[in-house]
Every structure is written in structure tokens, then in C-alpha cells.
Design a protein around this motif. Sequence first.
Motif, short mmCIF file in Angstrom:
data_model
loop_
_atom_site.label_atom_id
_atom_site.label_comp_id
_atom_site.label_asym_id
_atom_site.label_seq_id
_atom_site.Cartn_x
_atom_site.Cartn_y
_atom_site.Cartn_z
N MET A 217 0.85 -1.17 0.00
CA MET A 217 0.00 0.00 0.00
C MET A 217 0.90 1.24 0.00
O MET A 217 1.85 1.31 0.77
CB MET A 217 -0.89 0.00 1.23
CG MET A 217 -1.78 -1.22 1.35
SD MET A 217 -3.22 -1.13 0.31
CE MET A 217 -4.32 -0.26 1.38
N CYS B 191 -3.19 2.74 -1.49
CA CYS B 191 -3.62 1.54 -2.22
C CYS B 191 -2.42 0.82 -2.81
O CYS B 191 -1.29 1.30 -2.76
CB CYS B 191 -4.58 1.94 -3.35
SG CYS B 191 -3.76 2.91 -4.64
N ASP B 192 -2.72 -0.32 -3.42
CA ASP B 192 -1.77 -1.00 -4.29
C ASP B 192 -2.00 -0.38 -5.67
O ASP B 192 -3.06 -0.58 -6.27
CB ASP B 192 -2.07 -2.50 -4.31
CG ASP B 192 -1.21 -3.26 -5.30
OD1 ASP B 192 -0.81 -2.70 -6.34
OD2 ASP B 192 -0.98 -4.45 -5.06
N ARG C 220 -3.12 -2.63 -8.65
CA ARG C 220 -4.49 -3.16 -8.52
C ARG C 220 -5.53 -2.05 -8.71
O ARG C 220 -6.57 -2.29 -9.33
CB ARG C 220 -4.66 -3.84 -7.16
CG ARG C 220 -3.73 -5.02 -6.93
CD ARG C 220 -4.14 -6.26 -7.64
NE ARG C 220 -5.34 -6.76 -6.97
CZ ARG C 220 -6.11 -7.71 -7.43
NH1 ARG C 220 -5.83 -8.29 -8.57
NH2 ARG C 220 -7.17 -8.10 -6.78
N LEU C 221 -5.27 -0.85 -8.20
CA LEU C 221 -6.21 0.25 -8.43
C LEU C 221 -6.29 0.58 -9.92
O LEU C 221 -7.37 0.81 -10.45
CB LEU C 221 -5.82 1.50 -7.64
CG LEU C 221 -6.72 2.72 -7.88
CD1 LEU C 221 -8.19 2.42 -7.60
CD2 LEU C 221 -6.24 3.90 -7.04
N HIS D 56 -8.76 -4.36 -0.75
CA HIS D 56 -8.33 -3.12 -0.10
C HIS D 56 -9.18 -2.78 1.13
O HIS D 56 -8.90 -1.81 1.82
CB HIS D 56 -8.41 -1.95 -1.08
CG HIS D 56 -7.29 -1.89 -2.06
ND1 HIS D 56 -7.29 -2.61 -3.24
CD2 HIS D 56 -6.12 -1.20 -2.04
CE1 HIS D 56 -6.18 -2.36 -3.91
NE2 HIS D 56 -5.44 -1.51 -3.20
N TRP E 127 -12.37 -2.03 0.75
CA TRP E 127 -13.32 -1.07 0.21
C TRP E 127 -14.63 -1.77 -0.14
O TRP E 127 -14.69 -2.99 -0.28
CB TRP E 127 -12.78 -0.41 -1.04
CG TRP E 127 -11.46 0.28 -0.90
CD1 TRP E 127 -10.87 0.73 0.25
CD2 TRP E 127 -10.55 0.60 -1.95
NE1 TRP E 127 -9.66 1.32 -0.03
CE2 TRP E 127 -9.43 1.25 -1.38
CE3 TRP E 127 -10.56 0.41 -3.33
CZ2 TRP E 127 -8.36 1.72 -2.13
CZ3 TRP E 127 -9.50 0.87 -4.08
CH2 TRP E 127 -8.41 1.52 -3.48
#
Length: 138
Positions: free
Chosen positions: A1, A34-35, A38-39, A112, A114
Motif C-alpha cells: 500500500m 492503495c496497491d 491493482r487500483l 483493499h 473497500w
Amino acid sequence: MEPVALDEIAGAAWRTVESPSASLNAETDQTVRCDPTRLQQLLENLYRNAVEHGGAEIAVTVGEVADGFYVEDNGLGIPEDKREEVFEPGYSTATDGTGFGLRIVKQVAEAHGWTVRVTESDAGGARFEVTGVEFADH
């Protein structure tokens, strides 16, 4: 992250979508923890979904909500009774669709911590809201 400027990663993801007539408007200055890989994948899948179902000249907007961000378009939208179904593996209305794009969106969001939900944009298109996001400046 790590901290990532949402508008910058939104632009990077947009450059991978093949639709020269479509447009992106990033209305955010938030920095998200975040990563980043991946985002970007999450955003790419939402953009491709918009272009595949909304047409080549679709307008996509990325913006902020109180505890996250949204991606919306001015396309046809997703019927209310299908909004949870779209995240199921294999669900697709496209004849050549795999039905995994939005499933991946949900998996990335959940990884995440989320939540992602579908609603309707002001223009009547699809709006995906991602909440529970940790901002780097909070």
C-alpha cells in the motif's frame, strides 16, 4: 500500500483503453492509499465496461465522494434489478464478454477493504462508487 494521486492513476488507466472518441474527466485531487497496480486494474475494467456498453463516444468521469471515489459515465446505465448481478463471475450482456471485468473490480475493492456499489449517474449512465477508502492526507 502506498499513496497514489487518484487523478494521475485515473489518467494512466485511461491510456490503456482503446476508444479515441471517448473522453475522461478526472475531478479529484485526492491521494489514495492503495496497491497502485491493482487500483489501475480496477479503473481499467470500469473504463472498458463503460466503452463496451456505452459506445465509443462515451464520457467517463472520476470524482470524489465523502469516503472514496466514483467512476461514472453517460451511457445507458445498469437496470436497478441487475446492479448486484453485474459483479457475479461470468455475468455479461456482451456477446463476446467474459463476465469477469466487474467481478475483478469487486475483488480489488474488497482486497483493499473497500466497498463498491452500482447506482445511476446524473446523466442516466452507470455510476460505480468505491467507499471505505483511506486517503493519504487523512
